[in-house]
Design a protein around this motif. Sequence first.
Motif, PDB file in Angstrom:
ATOM      1  N   ARG A   2      33.286  57.519  80.922  1.00 13.06           N
ATOM      2  CA  ARG A   2      33.307  56.133  80.476  1.00 13.06           C
ATOM      3  C   ARG A   2      34.032  55.250  81.484  1.00 13.06           C
ATOM      4  N   ASP A   3      33.649  53.950  81.516  1.00 15.95           N
ATOM      5  CA  ASP A   3      34.292  53.045  82.468  1.00 15.95           C
ATOM      6  C   ASP A   3      35.590  52.524  81.877  1.00 15.95           C
ATOM      7  N   ARG A  81      42.321  67.099  84.863  1.00 20.19           N
ATOM      8  CA  ARG A  81      42.792  65.730  85.050  1.00 20.19           C
ATOM      9  C   ARG A  81      42.883  64.952  83.739  1.00 20.19           C
ATOM     10  N   LEU A  82      42.544  65.580  82.608  1.00 18.12           N
ATOM     11  CA  LEU A  82      42.623  64.880  81.329  1.00 18.12           C
ATOM     12  C   LEU A  82      44.067  64.440  81.088  1.00 18.12           C
ATOM     13  N   TYR A 131      42.754  57.968  85.311  1.00 20.32           N
ATOM     14  CA  TYR A 131      41.871  59.133  85.143  1.00 20.32           C
ATOM     15  C   TYR A 131      40.412  58.740  85.307  1.00 20.32           C
ATOM     16  N   ARG A 132      40.042  57.622  84.708  1.00 26.41           N
ATOM     17  CA  ARG A 132      38.654  57.190  84.778  1.00 26.41           C
ATOM     18  C   ARG A 132      38.261  56.765  86.204  1.00 26.41           C
ATOM     19  N   VAL A 137      36.754  62.066  92.215  1.00 25.65           N
ATOM     20  CA  VAL A 137      37.229  62.096  93.603  1.00 25.65           C
ATOM     21  C   VAL A 137      37.461  63.516  94.086  1.00 25.65           C
ATOM     22  N   VAL A 138      37.988  64.389  93.236  1.00 29.12           N
ATOM     23  CA  VAL A 138      38.351  65.751  93.629  1.00 29.12           C
ATOM     24  C   VAL A 138      37.456  66.733  92.893  1.00 29.12           C
ATOM     25  N   ASP A 139      37.055  67.806  93.579  1.00 30.31           N
ATOM     26  CA  ASP A 139      36.259  68.876  92.971  1.00 30.31           C
ATOM     27  C   ASP A 139      37.052  69.477  91.810  1.00 30.31           C
ATOM     28  N   PRO A 140      36.501  69.480  90.569  1.00 30.42           N
ATOM     29  CA  PRO A 140      37.240  69.987  89.410  1.00 30.42           C
ATOM     30  C   PRO A 140      37.688  71.436  89.575  1.00 30.42           C
TER      31      PRO A 140
END
Length: 733
Positions: A2-3, A81-82, A131-132, A137-140
């Motif tokens: 979500r934005d 990242r949550l 977070y959004r 940006v980073v590989d999970p």
Amino acid sequence: MRDGSSPIGVLLVTADSSAGAELRTGLERCGIDRTLSVGSARGALTLLHENDWIDCVVCDHSLPDVDGIALLQTVRSWAPRLPFVLFTGEGSESVASDAISAGVTDYLIAEPDVDQAESLSAMITDAVAYYRRHADVVDPEIQIRSVLDAAPDALLISQGGTVVYANPRLEELLDEPGLADGDPGAPPAAGTPLEAVLSFEGELTASSLTAVEDGGPVLEAHDEDLGLEDGSCLPVEVTVARIEWNGEPAVLIFLRDVSEQRGREADLALKNRAMNSTPVGVSIAEPTDGTDNPLIYVNDAYTEMTGYDREEVLGRDCRFLQGEETDPESVAEIARSIDADEAITTELLNYRKDGTPFWNRLTVAPIDPAEGEDPYYVGFQEDVTAEHERDQDLRRFRRAVESAGQAIFITDVDGTITYVNPAFETITGYGREEAIGRTPKILQSGQHDDDHYDCLWETIRSGSVWDGEIVDKRRSGERYYAHQTVAPLLGENGEIEEFVAVQSDITERKEREQQLHTLDRVLRHNLRTELNVIWGHANAIASETDGDHDDHVTAILESVTDLLEAAERGRQITRILVDPPRRRAVDVGTIVERVVAERREQYPDATVETALPEGATALAVERIGEAISELVTNAIGHNPSEEPTVTVRVLVDGERVRIEVEDDGPGIPEVERQVLGEATQQDALFHGSGLGLWSVYWLVRRSEGHLEFDERDPHGSVVTIVLKRPDVLGETG
């Protein structure tokens, strides 16, 4: 994803439902669009898997199943990242360090009674926005491995019974080289069988861990002993969670070294057992800025002593035990000592939960505080009520002994006097200083021989009580009569430690007895002799006057008869008063039957009826039958009817035996009842029936009973002798 303008959804994880509800209301008030609360880590995992609208987790550290750090590490295994905020009242450096290592987004200490919803909502809003913006940006996968590598707990991920990931902390925990090829000290390599890495002493096995893969989202904690290669065991807390790894079901396993915690718990358990085993009440109070010092700990003895449960005590100041009779000065002294951080021991009258008072020997002492902190206080409570009562009894006993009218003295086992009361000084003439240290021989008058004293000592040294009358000598040399009781005093071991003697000065009583004996002799000899002379002269006059003065002679003879009868009754009363009252158990029914049989023979025209129960035993002097006989005779003799009726009933009434003598005559005149009063005139004493009633009174009194008088409707009277039952007094005869 979500934005930044999308609604924000928050999951609250706290075991305190009321605090959770209050926080949800506050967050929604501050602009958070949607909130959901849950009370356990396991429930949180389920909701996270079921709801894709949750943008942030706000979690307490203390949860009923696992702690917030374990939940954080589980979440990070699939959502690196949550946003995850640890909002907790358990703030400490170690918790904060572990949370940062596990990848916490932010950390906030909860402050009681402070509304922190606004600051928390701002923290959530910033974290979600960041977070959004940076979610892609980073590989999970890289981020997940990075977070798990830094996790504070040793962890590994297993799929199908083999290791697919292990962090470096696992090898530190195992304290051995890698189990597969690789650098020494590296964690187990992927593909290593799970049973080759983990071996537990308890019920948990590699197979049971693998089985978690087939279930739903789960987060469980187990206390286990992890087997090491050298044969030793390491206490660990094992937390197991079902996750997805590379799109496939897997098991995430945390291993937390709890050896220090178990040691502390064992040490604490030992101290708790020690505290709860002590018979003294123990309490700990925390310091505050106010006047109260709330209790944070009490042991079992404290609750037993006070009657309060722990839940009713903790959080309250110990002053709640005080009451109306508690000494305020002692309370103030305790407060002054606490203010000065000094120990104090005092005794207070406190009150149990049920309101009963008890004496509390209280010691309060400060516990050495950590640098910069105020001290806690430890209290020791000891119930000394019995000790206070003994002291009070001793003080009462001493006052009673000191105030007694009898001479009381105590000797040691050798007969040396160790104590005398004031009455001893008054009766004997010996002062306290003159008597103590000497023996009772100072009182010997020479009236008694050696056998008398040998018998006395033999009796009391055998453990029995000696009782009798003696003749002793005062310091002035004057002799006096005394009734003396000497008893042994036994110690706790049952051995004789002392003797106590009690003397009553009965000199005046003995003199009265001598006077009564003299009166008895007068009545028996002088009066009877003179009356016989009068009788003889009256008969001579009658024989010489040819009946001219018969009325006068008859009056003289009747008066002489009355006087002789009065003299005989006087002798009987004298014997009653002089003879010592030896009471014993008597069968009242047998005595009544004998008396009634005699009166029926003496008065054949009279009707004498009885109503007798079985087993009517009373405590009385041996001559109590004379009192019953006198009442029956009086009832018949003073009844003008030609056929008088008398009924004798015996009733057992609880602790008493009642002997009722009922007649249908004219009743007992008031003047004769007054014979028993202290204001009796002497002329009343010589009324025949009155003197007989007086003898009844003394026989009953010497039996420790009493008389009752009642009128009978329509005429007549009921005289009742009331006696005690021997079993009530614990006597058998």
